[in-house]
Design a protein around this motif. Sequence first.
Motif: not given
Length: 275
Positions: A107-133
């Motif tokens: 249900g969350h519409r706005d999600v974004s990724f950013s680095n911190l202090n010019g470092e190189t963050a690497k975000f890995y994610f896995v998403s699945a179907g959902a029926h409730q929040q």
Amino acid sequence: MENRYSVHPEQVKRFTTEELRSHFLMESLFTENELTMFYSHEDRVVVGGAVPVKADIKLDAGDFLKTEFFLERREIGIINVGKPGVVKVGDEEYVLQTKDFLYIGMGHRDVSFSNLNGETAKFYFVSAGAHQQYPTQKAAISELTPAHLGDDAASNVRDLYKVIHNDGIKSCQLMMGITVLEKNNNWNTMPAHVHDRRMEAYLYLDLNEDAKVFHFMGEPDETRHLVVGNEQAVLSPAWSIHSGAGTSNYSFVWAMAGENYTFTDMDLVPMNGLK
């Protein structure tokens, strides 16, 4: 978004190495300033990576999911495998240190990724179907207590961190965590098992450039292998074992989704049943 269709185990018996890799291996998940995603028809999971350098990266699948926004009918588990970075969920910001996790419910519409202090963050994610929040929740790796498993004689001494699961961060069907092998240990998940009620994905980490993991897959009596490098991931169908041996120690992020939400739901394969 790259589409990965399901395949029958009878087909896999005839696959070449190239065909195995094209169906099950995700070689390039982390490209600077890009959102990379794989849509698997194994339980409809999305596996992806985001490396924000010059600007924030929005979690957006375009029109592929045929929904107004990515998490309209989905949940997601995220781990930062790079330098410290930030995930923004609506107006809330979550700082993730290396190997910290974040769960975001449906249900969350706005999600974004950013680095911190010019470092190189690497975000890995896995998403699945959902029926409730379920609530958005962060888990710092430094605050978690792992299960210490294995022994030196079997070369599999390791720490298993269960993060998103029935007794941890709650979700609809997603389970996620990380296993860290100690130095001079190289085996994971052996003896092997299958869980016919859910798929799994492995992301291999903490390997030097010239180190590899031999990931074993396939039906227990018809095994195959993939040679996997650092920060590469493997899709594991419900009918397949998932086990690996490395040329050095390593870590791997595991994620599961499917019919059953019980972590211990697995069918063990005796060593003499492997071929």
